[in-house]
Design an enzyme around this catalytic site. Structure first.
Site, PDB file in Angstrom:
ATOM      1  N   THR A 200      -4.001   3.990   4.111  1.00 28.36           N
ATOM      2  CA  THR A 200      -4.629   2.742   3.663  1.00 28.36           C
ATOM      3  C   THR A 200      -5.759   2.993   2.676  1.00 28.36           C
ATOM      4  O   THR A 200      -5.990   2.198   1.771  1.00 28.36           O
ATOM      5  CB  THR A 200      -5.143   1.959   4.896  1.00 28.36           C
ATOM      6  OG1 THR A 200      -4.012   1.675   5.720  1.00 28.36           O
ATOM      7  CG2 THR A 200      -5.813   0.662   4.526  1.00 28.36           C
TER       8      THR A 200
ATOM      9  N   SER B  95       0.640   7.390   6.796  1.00 27.25           N
ATOM     10  CA  SER B  95       0.580   8.489   7.770  1.00 27.25           C
ATOM     11  C   SER B  95       1.689   8.476   8.826  1.00 27.25           C
ATOM     12  O   SER B  95       1.981   9.524   9.399  1.00 27.25           O
ATOM     13  CB  SER B  95      -0.811   8.613   8.385  1.00 27.25           C
ATOM     14  OG  SER B  95      -1.030   7.668   9.385  1.00 27.25           O
TER      15      SER B  95
ATOM     16  N   THR C 283      -4.809   6.462   8.848  1.00 25.09           N
ATOM     17  CA  THR C 283      -5.488   6.576  10.142  1.00 25.09           C
ATOM     18  C   THR C 283      -4.526   6.653  11.338  1.00 25.09           C
ATOM     19  O   THR C 283      -4.911   7.100  12.404  1.00 25.09           O
ATOM     20  CB  THR C 283      -6.459   5.402  10.356  1.00 25.09           C
ATOM     21  OG1 THR C 283      -5.718   4.186  10.313  1.00 25.09           O
ATOM     22  CG2 THR C 283      -7.561   5.397   9.321  1.00 25.09           C
ATOM     23  N   ASP C 284      -3.269   6.196  11.150  1.00 24.64           N
ATOM     24  CA  ASP C 284      -2.348   6.148  12.303  1.00 24.64           C
ATOM     25  C   ASP C 284      -2.129   7.525  12.930  1.00 24.64           C
ATOM     26  O   ASP C 284      -2.065   7.647  14.157  1.00 24.64           O
ATOM     27  CB  ASP C 284      -0.986   5.563  11.891  1.00 24.64           C
ATOM     28  CG  ASP C 284      -1.054   4.076  11.586  1.00 24.64           C
ATOM     29  OD1 ASP C 284      -2.116   3.473  11.804  1.00 24.64           O
ATOM     30  OD2 ASP C 284      -0.032   3.526  11.131  1.00 24.64           O
TER      31      ASP C 284
END
Ligand code: ASP
Length: 322
Positions: free
Chosen positions: A12, A54, A87-88
């Site tokens: 993101t 990710s 971030t995942d």
């Protein structure tokens, strides 16, 4: 001049929101056009390592990133690395790097919860903060770090706790290692001094199965042991399973497949304390390995790394425990 290498990998932080509210991968990473004001004595070398959401990142990508970091420190006089990442799965890449390399100079991962052109985007701020942490002398010998929302976390224990909130990264049980203030980088905890396994391959099939009330042996029976290198179970509470689920593990353990147990609680550590059917005491006697303090996705990577490093038997049990 202190040379800091930035490796953008996607997520993101480098994505864009369209007029209809869809978040999409940008053709050109907007962070590359960002004019940053950093300390004069910093030389920022920026590299577009990848442009992946990710959920597309695999352990093979993590291995390539580890090798890129090693090369930078060994051959390119780099004194700190910042990695931007979705971030995942950020906590998994951070954990992988922390488990497979230990350098004197900092490696800092960061990301964003809001895409580049969204109101209140946290990307540029986190990026700048990560550069500050990576270039600070006090960040040396701390292992791999995750910097988001003014907090510094150790890669080993940090986890994403919220789907959208900018304060999503937390270190349950232990708390963050430090803070970033307007003027300072402050550490109030030391990082754990762990064994590092410098692997060159990352192959293997290790699923994660989550326990639930009323769970039986059905899911375990679906697993083909010939295709299995290990298994991670997210067990209940301190480390227990429903009786029929525990029974389902017998076939897998009999085939000498390492079975690692973590808790589905995100706080606390596992302990083999209950001695009823399916309780932790029984699971431990059956040969299940209790892994303390890390979550299932990290325990999975830890086992994968250990197996690729050729560790097995008693040594594997010792290595996995903490
Ligand atoms: N789905 C995004 C990713 O991990 C989320 C993010 O970057 O915050 O790539």
């Amino acid at each position: 001049m202190k040379k800091i290498l930035v490796l953008h990998t996607g997520g993101t932080i480098s994505m864009t929101e369209t007029a209809s509210g869809k978040v999409v991968v940008s053709a050109q990473n907007p962070l590359l056009d960002t004019a940053l004001t950093t300390e004069d004595e910093l030389e920022l070398v920026v590299e577009d390592f990848a442009n992946l959401p990710s959920p597309h990142v695999t352990p093979k990508d993590m291995l390539a990133l580890k090798e890129r970091c090693q090369r930078a420190f060994r051959d390119e006089f780099v004194k700190g690395i910042v990695i931007t990442h979705g971030t995942d799965t950020l906590e998994e890449t951070a954990f992988f790097l922390d488990t497979t390399l230990r350098e004197k100079y900092p490696i800092v991962l960061t990301g964003a919860m809001r895409s580049n052109n969204e109101i209140g985007s946290d990307g540029i701020y986190n990026y700048l903060t990560a550069i500050r942490v990576a270039s600070d002398e006090s960040s040396r010998y701390k292992g791999v770090l995750v910097v988001m929302n003014d907090e510094i976390h150790t890669a080993k224990y940090v986890t994403k706790t919220h789907t959208t909130n900018v304060a999503t990264f937390k270190t349950p049980t232990r708390g963050p290692l430090g803070l970033v203030t307007k003027s300072k980088i402050i550490y109030f905890q030391a990082s754990a001094d762990d064994i590092v396994l410098d692997i060159t391959t990352i192959d293997g099939n290790i699923p994660i199965i989550k326990a639930y009330a009323g769970m039986t042996d059905v899911l375990f029976n679906l697993l083909d042991v010939a295709l299995l290198d290990g298994l991670v179970i997210e067990a209940l509470g301190a480390g227990n399973l429903p009786p029929l689920a525990a029974k389902g593990l017998e076939r897998i353990l009999a085939a000498d497949i390492p079975v690692i147990l973590v808790s589905r609680c995100f706080n606390g550590i596992t302990e083999a304390i209950y001695h009823y059917q399916g309780g932790g005491g029984q699971l431990k006697e059956m040969g299940v390995i209790f892994c303390k303090g890390i979550n299932a996705q990290k325990a999975r990577l830890k086992l994968l790394i250990a197996l690729n490093a050729g560790i097995d038997g008693r040594q594997l049990r010792e290595y996995i425990k903490w």
